[in-house]
Design a protein around this motif. Structure first.
Motif, PDB file in Angstrom:
ATOM      1  N   VAL A  52       0.849  -1.205   0.000  1.00 57.56           N
ATOM      2  CA  VAL A  52       0.000   0.000   0.000  1.00 57.56           C
ATOM      3  C   VAL A  52       0.877   1.245   0.000  1.00 57.56           C
ATOM      4  O   VAL A  52       0.601   2.229  -0.681  1.00 57.56           O
ATOM      5  N   GLY A  53       1.963   1.204   0.785  1.00 60.92           N
ATOM      6  CA  GLY A  53       2.882   2.344   0.809  1.00 60.92           C
ATOM      7  C   GLY A  53       3.541   2.571  -0.532  1.00 60.92           C
ATOM      8  O   GLY A  53       3.753   3.712  -0.947  1.00 60.92           O
ATOM      9  N   VAL A  54       3.887   1.431  -1.233  1.00 59.32           N
ATOM     10  CA  VAL A  54       4.485   1.589  -2.568  1.00 59.32           C
ATOM     11  C   VAL A  54       3.506   2.261  -3.510  1.00 59.32           C
ATOM     12  O   VAL A  54       3.853   3.180  -4.270  1.00 59.32           O
ATOM     13  N   GLY A  55       2.232   1.795  -3.468  1.00 63.18           N
ATOM     14  CA  GLY A  55       1.213   2.416  -4.317  1.00 63.18           C
ATOM     15  C   GLY A  55       0.992   3.890  -3.953  1.00 63.18           C
ATOM     16  O   GLY A  55       0.852   4.757  -4.835  1.00 63.18           O
ATOM     17  N   LEU A  56       0.951   4.147  -2.632  1.00 62.66           N
ATOM     18  CA  LEU A  56       0.781   5.539  -2.193  1.00 62.66           C
ATOM     19  C   LEU A  56       1.959   6.405  -2.654  1.00 62.66           C
ATOM     20  O   LEU A  56       1.775   7.551  -3.078  1.00 62.66           O
ATOM     21  N   PHE A  57       3.150   5.823  -2.599  1.00 65.68           N
ATOM     22  CA  PHE A  57       4.338   6.559  -3.044  1.00 65.68           C
ATOM     23  C   PHE A  57       4.247   6.890  -4.531  1.00 65.68           C
ATOM     24  O   PHE A  57       4.592   7.991  -4.965  1.00 65.68           O
ATOM     25  N   ILE A  58       3.769   5.911  -5.318  1.00 65.08           N
ATOM     26  CA  ILE A  58       3.646   6.153  -6.758  1.00 65.08           C
ATOM     27  C   ILE A  58       2.611   7.235  -7.039  1.00 65.08           C
ATOM     28  O   ILE A  58       2.824   8.149  -7.853  1.00 65.08           O
ATOM     29  N   VAL A  59       1.470   7.142  -6.327  1.00 62.85           N
ATOM     30  CA  VAL A  59       0.416   8.143  -6.531  1.00 62.85           C
ATOM     31  C   VAL A  59       0.899   9.531  -6.120  1.00 62.85           C
ATOM     32  O   VAL A  59       0.699  10.526  -6.833  1.00 62.85           O
ATOM     33  N   LEU A  60       1.539   9.601  -4.948  1.00 60.45           N
ATOM     34  CA  LEU A  60       2.030  10.901  -4.475  1.00 60.45           C
ATOM     35  C   LEU A  60       3.112  11.456  -5.401  1.00 60.45           C
ATOM     36  O   LEU A  60       3.194  12.670  -5.618  1.00 60.45           O
ATOM     37  N   SER A  61       3.932  10.554  -5.946  1.00 59.30           N
ATOM     38  CA  SER A  61       4.961  10.999  -6.888  1.00 59.30           C
ATOM     39  C   SER A  61       4.324  11.614  -8.127  1.00 59.30           C
ATOM     40  O   SER A  61       4.772  12.653  -8.631  1.00 59.30           O
ATOM     41  N   GLY A  62       3.256  10.963  -8.628  1.00 56.40           N
ATOM     42  CA  GLY A  62       2.554  11.532  -9.785  1.00 56.40           C
ATOM     43  C   GLY A  62       1.937  12.880  -9.468  1.00 56.40           C
ATOM     44  O   GLY A  62       1.989  13.825 -10.283  1.00 56.40           O
ATOM     45  N   ILE A  63       1.330  12.968  -8.281  1.00 58.67           N
ATOM     46  CA  ILE A  63       0.730  14.261  -7.895  1.00 58.67           C
ATOM     47  C   ILE A  63       1.790  15.349  -7.789  1.00 58.67           C
ATOM     48  O   ILE A  63       1.624  16.482  -8.245  1.00 58.67           O
ATOM     49  N   VAL A  64       2.913  14.979  -7.170  1.00 64.65           N
ATOM     50  CA  VAL A  64       3.998  15.963  -7.023  1.00 64.65           C
ATOM     51  C   VAL A  64       4.539  16.385  -8.380  1.00 64.65           C
ATOM     52  O   VAL A  64       4.813  17.569  -8.633  1.00 64.65           O
ATOM     53  N   LYS A  65       4.701  15.427  -9.287  1.00 61.99           N
ATOM     54  CA  LYS A  65       5.211  15.752 -10.614  1.00 61.99           C
ATOM     55  C   LYS A  65       4.254  16.650 -11.392  1.00 61.99           C
ATOM     56  O   LYS A  65       4.678  17.521 -12.155  1.00 61.99           O
ATOM     57  N   SER A  66       2.944  16.436 -11.206  1.00 63.87           N
ATOM     58  CA  SER A  66       1.970  17.206 -11.976  1.00 63.87           C
ATOM     59  C   SER A  66       1.632  18.549 -11.338  1.00 63.87           C
ATOM     60  O   SER A  66       1.515  19.575 -12.010  1.00 63.87           O
ATOM     61  N   VAL A  67       1.449  18.538 -10.021  1.00 68.04           N
ATOM     62  CA  VAL A  67       1.020  19.757  -9.321  1.00 68.04           C
ATOM     63  C   VAL A  67       2.196  20.499  -8.704  1.00 68.04           C
ATOM     64  O   VAL A  67       2.130  21.712  -8.479  1.00 68.04           O
ATOM     65  N   GLY A  68       3.275  19.781  -8.446  1.00 70.28           N
ATOM     66  CA  GLY A  68       4.400  20.371  -7.723  1.00 70.28           C
ATOM     67  C   GLY A  68       4.998  21.615  -8.359  1.00 70.28           C
ATOM     68  O   GLY A  68       5.200  22.630  -7.670  1.00 70.28           O
ATOM     69  N   PRO A  69       5.294  21.611  -9.676  1.00 69.07           N
ATOM     70  CA  PRO A  69       5.920  22.807 -10.269  1.00 69.07           C
ATOM     71  C   PRO A  69       5.076  24.077 -10.131  1.00 69.07           C
ATOM     72  O   PRO A  69       5.591  25.137  -9.774  1.00 69.07           O
ATOM     73  N   GLY A  70       3.747  23.942 -10.402  1.00 68.87           N
ATOM     74  CA  GLY A  70       2.891  25.119 -10.263  1.00 68.87           C
ATOM     75  C   GLY A  70       2.816  25.597  -8.825  1.00 68.87           C
ATOM     76  O   GLY A  70       2.873  26.809  -8.548  1.00 68.87           O
ATOM     77  N   MET A  71       2.666  24.621  -7.888  1.00 68.39           N
ATOM     78  CA  MET A  71       2.619  24.993  -6.476  1.00 68.39           C
ATOM     79  C   MET A  71       3.941  25.606  -6.026  1.00 68.39           C
ATOM     80  O   MET A  71       3.955  26.605  -5.280  1.00 68.39           O
ATOM     81  N   ALA A  72       5.057  25.013  -6.500  1.00 73.38           N
ATOM     82  CA  ALA A  72       6.364  25.562  -6.136  1.00 73.38           C
ATOM     83  C   ALA A  72       6.534  26.974  -6.680  1.00 73.38           C
ATOM     84  O   ALA A  72       7.063  27.866  -5.998  1.00 73.38           O
ATOM     85  N   GLU A  73       6.059  27.201  -7.922  1.00 71.14           N
ATOM     86  CA  GLU A  73       6.166  28.542  -8.500  1.00 71.14           C
ATOM     87  C   GLU A  73       5.331  29.547  -7.708  1.00 71.14           C
ATOM     88  O   GLU A  73       5.776  30.672  -7.441  1.00 71.14           O
ATOM     89  N   THR A  74       4.122  29.129  -7.312  1.00 71.78           N
ATOM     90  CA  THR A  74       3.269  30.024  -6.524  1.00 71.78           C
ATOM     91  C   THR A  74       3.890  30.358  -5.176  1.00 71.78           C
ATOM     92  O   THR A  74       3.931  31.517  -4.736  1.00 71.78           O
ATOM     93  N   LEU A  75       4.391  29.310  -4.502  1.00 73.21           N
ATOM     94  CA  LEU A  75       5.014  29.530  -3.197  1.00 73.21           C
ATOM     95  C   LEU A  75       6.272  30.383  -3.313  1.00 73.21           C
ATOM     96  O   LEU A  75       6.524  31.262  -2.479  1.00 73.21           O
ATOM     97  N   ASN A  76       7.064  30.100  -4.352  1.00 70.91           N
ATOM     98  CA  ASN A  76       8.279  30.907  -4.545  1.00 70.91           C
ATOM     99  C   ASN A  76       7.934  32.368  -4.835  1.00 70.91           C
ATOM    100  O   ASN A  76       8.636  33.286  -4.375  1.00 70.91           O
ATOM    101  N   LYS A  77       6.844  32.581  -5.596  1.00 70.08           N
ATOM    102  CA  LYS A  77       6.425  33.949  -5.876  1.00 70.08           C
ATOM    103  C   LYS A  77       6.006  34.662  -4.595  1.00 70.08           C
ATOM    104  O   LYS A  77       6.379  35.828  -4.355  1.00 70.08           O
TER     105      LYS A  77
END
Length: 243
Positions: free
Chosen positions: A95-120
């Motif tokens: 379950v943790g492996v699956g959660l890690f994969i899902v969270l990795s996908g979320i981070v890859k997709s949402v992370g750059p925009g969120m990081a840009e917003t936070l950095n701004k």
């Protein structure tokens, strides 16, 4: 441990802390920035490998085991934990492996925009704080410049006061000389008056004396003397006319 032992340990620790001046700054009682520099918050995250392991761990292995050493250490430690069942791969692991994969996908997709917003937002906050800091620095600089100007003006006031004293001294000297000239003029007028009075009295005395002498001479001449003098004058005139 008893209280005496704790006190002795605290004293020993205090002695160790205070005995080690490793620089001139530390010896002077200030903070030792040479051996204990200020902590600086990193702007960017430290590099990692395999998503979770810091780069420094792999670098530390290179001098001892070479490039493959860190990976072999991870494999051997993982094998040891799994074989001794310190790390049990039950259903929660998958379950943790699956959660890690899902969270990795979320981070890859949402992370750059969120990081840009936070950095701004961080940049805006940092710019705001820098502006406040710079404004305070500029205000303090202006205050320092104003204080320096006030000190210069205070120094200049001494020269101004000395110049004013000198000007007052010159004015007093001018008034003194003016009064001396006035006194000289008044004294000269009085002396001229006395001299004129003396001259008038002498002229009057001379006139009076001449008038008195003439009056007395006229009184002393008799009519016979006048007739004789008149005849003598007529005779002289005739002799002169005949010649």
């Amino acid at each position: 441990m008893n209280i005496k032992g704790t006190d002795r340990l605290c004293k020993n620790r205090a002695t160790v802390c205070f005995v080690r001046p490793s620089s001139d700054v530390a010896a002077s009682g200030q903070r030792d920035l040479v051996n204990f520099p200020k902590r600086v918050r990193p702007i960017e995250k430290s590099p990692v490998r395999m998503g979770i392991f810091p780069e420094e761990w792999f670098t530390a292995f290179y001098s001892k085991t070479g490039v493959t050493g860190p990976y072999m250490a991870l494999a051997s430690i993982g094998t040891f934990l799994a074989s001794k069942e310190f790390f049990v791969m039950e259903h929660d692991f998958y379950v943790g492996v699956g959660l890690f994969i899902v969270l990795s996908g979320i981070v890859k997709s949402v992370g750059p925009g969120m990081a840009e917003t936070l950095n701004k937002e961080l940049d805006e906050q940092e710019a705001l704080y820098k502006n406040v800091r710079q404004s305070e620095i500029d205000h303090l600089k202006r205050t320092i410049e104003a204080e320096k100007a006030a000190q210069v003006n205070a120094t200049a006031w001494e020269d101004i006061i000395a110049a004013k004293k000198e000007a007052v001294g010159l004015q007093l000297e001018s008034v003194y000389r003016e009064r001396l000239s006035d006194a000289y003029t008044q004294v000269k007028k009085r002396l001229d008056y006395q001299l004129e009075v003396a001259n008038v009295m002498r002229r009057m005395e001379q006139k009076h004396m001449v008038d008195w002498i003439i009056t007395n001479v006229r009184k002393s001449i008799t009519p016979a003397q006048e007739d004789a003098a008149l005849k003598k004058c007529i005779a002289d005139l005739k002799s002169l006319s005949a010649a």
